[in-house]
Each structure stands twice: as C-alpha cells, then as structure tokens.
Design an enzyme around this catalytic site. Structure first.
Site, PDB file in Angstrom:
ATOM      1  N   ARG A 103     100.628 -54.036 -17.471  1.00  0.00           N
ATOM      2  CA  ARG A 103     100.161 -53.711 -16.479  1.00  0.00           C
ATOM      3  C   ARG A 103      99.085 -54.130 -15.880  1.00  0.00           C
ATOM      4  NH1 ARG A 103      97.956 -47.813 -17.925  1.00  0.00           N
ATOM      5  NH2 ARG A 103     100.494 -46.959 -18.210  1.00  0.00           N
ATOM      6  N   SER A 163      90.086 -55.498 -22.400  1.00  0.00           N
ATOM      7  CA  SER A 163      90.327 -53.480 -22.441  1.00  0.00           C
ATOM      8  C   SER A 163      91.041 -53.480 -23.773  1.00  0.00           C
ATOM      9  CB  SER A 163      90.280 -52.866 -20.810  1.00  0.00           C
ATOM     10  OG  SER A 163      91.761 -52.737 -21.121  1.00  0.00           O
ATOM     11  N   THR A 190      94.020 -54.708 -19.785  1.00  0.00           N
ATOM     12  CA  THR A 190      95.176 -55.642 -20.767  1.00  0.00           C
ATOM     13  C   THR A 190      94.317 -55.303 -22.276  1.00  0.00           C
ATOM     14  OG1 THR A 190      94.910 -56.801 -19.204  1.00  0.00           O
ATOM     15  CG2 THR A 190      94.864 -57.776 -20.735  1.00  0.00           C
ATOM     16  N   ASP A 227     100.395 -56.674 -23.677  1.00  0.00           N
ATOM     17  CA  ASP A 227     101.383 -55.601 -22.043  1.00  0.00           C
ATOM     18  C   ASP A 227     101.320 -56.366 -20.655  1.00  0.00           C
ATOM     19  OD1 ASP A 227      98.577 -53.938 -20.540  1.00  0.00           O
ATOM     20  OD2 ASP A 227      98.130 -56.369 -21.325  1.00  0.00           O
ATOM     21  N   ASP A 273      94.560 -46.893 -24.741  1.00  0.00           N
ATOM     22  CA  ASP A 273      93.711 -47.970 -23.776  1.00  0.00           C
ATOM     23  C   ASP A 273      94.473 -47.828 -22.359  1.00  0.00           C
ATOM     24  OD1 ASP A 273      93.190 -50.830 -21.754  1.00  0.00           O
ATOM     25  OD2 ASP A 273      91.517 -49.495 -22.684  1.00  0.00           O
ATOM     26  N   GLY A 291      91.577 -60.174 -17.448  1.00  0.00           N
ATOM     27  CA  GLY A 291      90.141 -59.979 -16.315  1.00  0.00           C
ATOM     28  C   GLY A 291      90.825 -60.444 -15.562  1.00  0.00           C
ATOM     29  N   LYS A 332     101.889 -61.606 -17.900  1.00  0.00           N
ATOM     30  CA  LYS A 332      99.884 -61.887 -18.429  1.00  0.00           C
ATOM     31  C   LYS A 332      99.962 -63.194 -19.554  1.00  0.00           C
ATOM     32  CE  LYS A 332      98.427 -57.479 -18.038  1.00  0.00           C
ATOM     33  NZ  LYS A 332      97.815 -56.091 -18.513  1.00  0.00           N
ATOM     34  N   SER A 380      95.314 -50.895 -20.339  1.00  0.00           N
ATOM     35  CA  SER A 380      96.823 -51.124 -20.492  1.00  0.00           C
ATOM     36  C   SER A 380      98.212 -50.004 -20.951  1.00  0.00           C
ATOM     37  CB  SER A 380      96.941 -51.662 -22.089  1.00  0.00           C
ATOM     38  OG  SER A 380      95.641 -52.309 -22.495  1.00  0.00           O
TER      39      SER A 380
END
Lengths: 235, 273
Positions: free
Chosen positions: B58, B168, B40, B56, B205, B86, B72, B208
């Site tokens: 994913r 992340s 994320t 994002d 990342d 998380g 999210k 994400s």
C-alpha cells in the site's frame, strides 16, 4: 618529412590538411596485435591474438576482449592501457543511458558516444589521441552489428574487418571467405583461419581470444577449452 | 521618462511569485498537498539457507491510498534486494542509483556484488544528505561471505540483524518476529513467519495494507514472489450494473429551435506575400 614541423602539436593542422598525431596513432594501432571481427547472419564474432611477452606471464590474468554491456563486447588493436580507459568510460556511459531511458543502450549509440570521447582527445590541449582502434560487436533490436572506431573518432560499420599487424592479408582473406548468409559457427571457424594466416608459432586456446554474441543477446568470451574444440574442428 | 514598470520575463531560477499567496492560504487553513509516502511494513529475516524479504503493497498520500499494489522490494543486484519505506520517490531513486553503481562495479571487478558494498553506498549517500532523503531501507542478500541482512535509517545509520522490520507497521511485525523467530528456520517456516509479520502490519496499521510481496534469496538463486498472499482481494461490482426501480415521469416537453446565425464573409484579400 615536410610535415615534421607540425607533427608535435596535436591541435595544429599540417599544410597537407592532416593531423599528424592521428596518423601516428594509427601507426601505433597498425603495429599492435592482429584483431578481427565478422558479422554473421545470426550473431557476431570478434577475435584477437594474445601473444604474451614471456612464458612467465599468467595468461589467465590477461583478458583483451571485454564486455561493455550484457549485449555489447569490444576488442582492440594498439595500446592496452588506453583500451582500459575507454572501456571504463563507455561502460559508465552505457549505464547512464540505461538510468535515463530505462532501455539497454543501442549499439550505434554506444559507438557514437565512445567515438565522441576519442574525438575529444584530438581537439583538446595537453592530451594525446588514444592509441587504439576498437572493434565493437553487439546484438540489439536491429540485429547483429559490428563497428570499428578509430583514434580520430571516426566509426564505420563493417560486415567483416581486421586491424593491427597483419591487416592487409587478413582483410584479403576475409574478402574471399565472407558470405552474407554465414552462420555464427562458420564465422568462428573463418575467424580462426584468418588469425592462423599470420600467426607466428603454434596457435592454441591459450594464445588467442574469441568473443561471440548470438541471438540470445548475451556477449561472452569463449573459454580456452571451447577454443580448442573449435580449433580441432578447423584442422 | 515614464515611470511605468515593464513586465520582464523571469531570468530563471526559483520564482517567488506564489510564496505570498501560499502563506496567505496556509494562514486561512488550506493545507498544501502532501507527497506520497509508503506508510508500510517491510521485514527481513535470515533463515538457514539465506535471506527472506517481505513487504506490504500500500502507498499512501496523507490519508488516501494512492497505490493499492505498489512494489516495495527493489532489485539491487542479482543476489541483493532492498525493501524501501518512507517517501516513495526517495526510496526508488536511491535504490536505482545504487543499482547502477553496483552494476558498474561488477563490470570493473568481474565479481558478484557484496551486500556490504550496497550497504556502504546507500549509507554514504543518505548521510551526505543529512536525512533529507527520507528512505528507510531493509537490505538483504547472499554473497560469497554468506547471507546478510541490514537496516538503514534515513540519516545514514545502519544495523546488522538476524531479523528486522521498518516502516509504520514495524511494531506489529516485530511483535510477531520477537515471539516466533529462532535460528535455523527452514524455507517453509521462514516464508510463513514473514507472511504472518506482514499480515500483522497490514491488518493493524493504517499505513500498510493490500497484499504481501516476498523475495527469497539463497546462494546462487533468488525467487521474487510478487503478491504471494492476497488477503484483501477486492471483489468487483456486479457486471449486471444498477437498475433503478422507479422510472422518471415526463411532465412537459418544450422544444425551442435556436435561430441560425450565419455570417457571410466576402472573399477576403489574398494573404500578402
């Protein structure tokens, strides 16, 4: 009275098969301020007198009609503090239902749960029954609904009902005036006229409260100005 | 007295039957299935009229993308939204619970919810569970006291910031914010900056990816912009399907009919009463 020996303990039946404390609770309701509800074809209206004990009381701080969910509202006759406690519990139950099922609680379910709470207090030790009768007005998938809940925990669905001081006159008036195909506006006018019947003094937007719910499923309490408009139409 | 052991049904509670097997499997190198985490990039910033939250879309379970377009940004109150990073189950459960509590609070007080109320309810809950509820949140909203933006860590500590990132992809997003953020951004500039930050997370990342969700909250108004940007649009397979160039040759045909085996059952006894 022959029942007086049994009238102190709530959880003891009297020889005539009654729970005398509940009868007394109903008397408390009967001496409360008049309130009434009318189910129209496209909505429900509930109304009550708002007689304050003195002109010094700030009437904007008193709200007798409360909303339990966005589409269910409630009014009472009887003891105000008992009403507050019931509304708080019912709101929590409605919210828990929503968390569990992710749907807004149907009116019948909420009425059932509130009635269950009231019944608990008639079968427990050391407590007294609630001294209020509630009129629950809601609009859900089944359409407009009006329920009355008594201190004993029994509930009834009504097309139109009244409670409190002026109950017999009000009910007679409603019986004459009620029609099945009434619109919400007509119902508000009828409600005002019914309140006017037994009203002592000058009726105005500040000493009655009216709550309505229409097909938009949004319960709201009318502002004093809106009530004045309706009063003017009725004159 | 025979000493044979009788199979008793379990009395309830945790059944430890499979623990030895799991231990044995773990020793042999088989990994237990992982729970779904959101990997994320979530961000928030305060602009001149309010708060913008971005995320994002994913969701990952280990190294597999298990949801390409998850939501999210969670609703907390009409004027408060919360992004969650998380463990997905934890963020959803905790935001749902606080949403419920805020609703009850609004009924009792008759007032709009404040961001600090949501903040305190969330942090008390997370602290109570000592970090086992793995939810890292970016909470933002506008109330009577103005626009607010907070970050909440899984152990229950919070920060109050003008711009924040979590997850992340937070370092990639923070790099964008640190270089381009300034006070008093307009709505256009704020939205563009948030999109840039999320895209930095999406492209740099692994945890994400996919699309950008936004939520713009101002005094008395909110816009939930689901899939505001779709930088990873998936082009679908051709509808014509596949054609194989070489047809399969039939070399031999052999048909063996199966023997019919029919059992004739005599009219059995009628069922006993």
């Amino acid at each position: 009275m022959g029942d007086s020996q049994y009238s102190f303990s709530l959880t003891t039946f009297s020889p005539s098969g009654k729970l005398v404390q509940i009868e007394h609770a109903l008397t408390a309701v009967g001496s409360g301020q008049t309130s009434l509800g009318i189910k129209a074809a496209n909505g429900v209206v509930i109304a009550t007198e708002k007689k304050l004990p003195s002109i010094l009381v700030d009437e904007t701080s008193v709200q007798k009609i409360q909303c339990m969910t966005p589409n269910i509202g409630v009014v009472y006759s009887g003891m105000g503090p008992d009403f507050r406690v019931l509304v708080r519990k019912s709101r929590k139950q409605a919210e828990q239902y929503h968390r569990l099922y992710k749907e807004p609680i149907p009116v019948t379910q909420l009425v059932r749960e509130t009635a269950a709470v009231m019944q608990e207090f008639t079968q427990s030790g050391g407590v007294r029954p609630f001294g209020v009768s509630l009129l629950v007005a809601g609009y859900d998938d089944k359409g407009p609904q009006l329920y009355q809940v008594d201190p004993s925990g029994s509930y009834f669905s009504w097309k139109a009902s009244a409670m409190g001081k002026n109950v017999s006159n009000a009910k007679t008036f409603l019986e004459k005036r009620y029609t099945d195909d009434m619109e919400l506006d007509d119902a508000v006018h009828t409600a005002i006229l019914t309140l006017k019947e037994g009203f002592e003094g000058q009726i105005s937007g500040k000493n009655i409260e009216i709550g309505i719910i229409g097909a938009d499923k949004n319960f709201r309490v009318l502002t004093p100005n809106e009530i004045e408009d309706y009063l003017a139409e009725v004159e | 007295m025979s000493t044979s052991s009788v199979e008793l049904p379990p009395k309830g509670g945790f059944s430890f039957d499979l623990c030895k097997r799991n231990e044995m499997l773990a020793k042999k190198g088989a990994n237990p299935p992982s729970f779904r985490k959101t990997g994320t990039t979530i961000v928030g910033l305060i602009f001149q009229d309010g708060v913008i939250l971005g995320a994002d879309t994913r969701a990952t379970a280990g190294s597999i993308v298990c949801d390409k377009n998850c939501e999210k940004i969670h609703y907390m109150a009409p004027n408060i939204y919360c992004c969650g990073a998380g463990t997905a189950a934890d963020t959803e459960a905790v935001t749902d619970m606080v949403n419920s509590q805020l609703q009850l609070h609004r009924y009792h007080t008759g007032r709009e919810s404040r961001v600090v109320t949501a903040l305190t309810l969330l942090k008390s809950h997370l602290f109570k569970y000592q970090g086992h509820v793995q939810a890292a949140l970016v909470l933002g909203g506008v109330d009577v006291t103005g626009p607010h933006l907070h970050t909440i860590y899984p152990h229950g500590s919070t920060d109050t910031l003008p711009f924040a990132t979590m997850g992340s992809g937070s370092l990639a997003a923070m790099a964008v914010f640190e270089s381009k953020y300034r006070e008093g951004l307009s709505k256009e500039e704020g939205i563009n900056l948030v999109c840039e930050a999320i895209c930095a997370g999406i492209f740099n990342d692994l945890g994400s990816g996919s699309n950008v969700d936004l939520c713009v909250i101002t005094k008395g108004h909110k816009e939930y912009l689901r899939n505001y940007q779709v930088p990873n649009h998936r082009a679908h397979i051709s509808s014509k399907g596949f054609t194989f160039p070489k047809k399969t040759e039939v070399l031999l045909t052999k048909i063996t009919p199966l023997d019919e085996k029919v059992e004739v059952i005599e009219a059995g006894d009628a069922m006993e009463e």
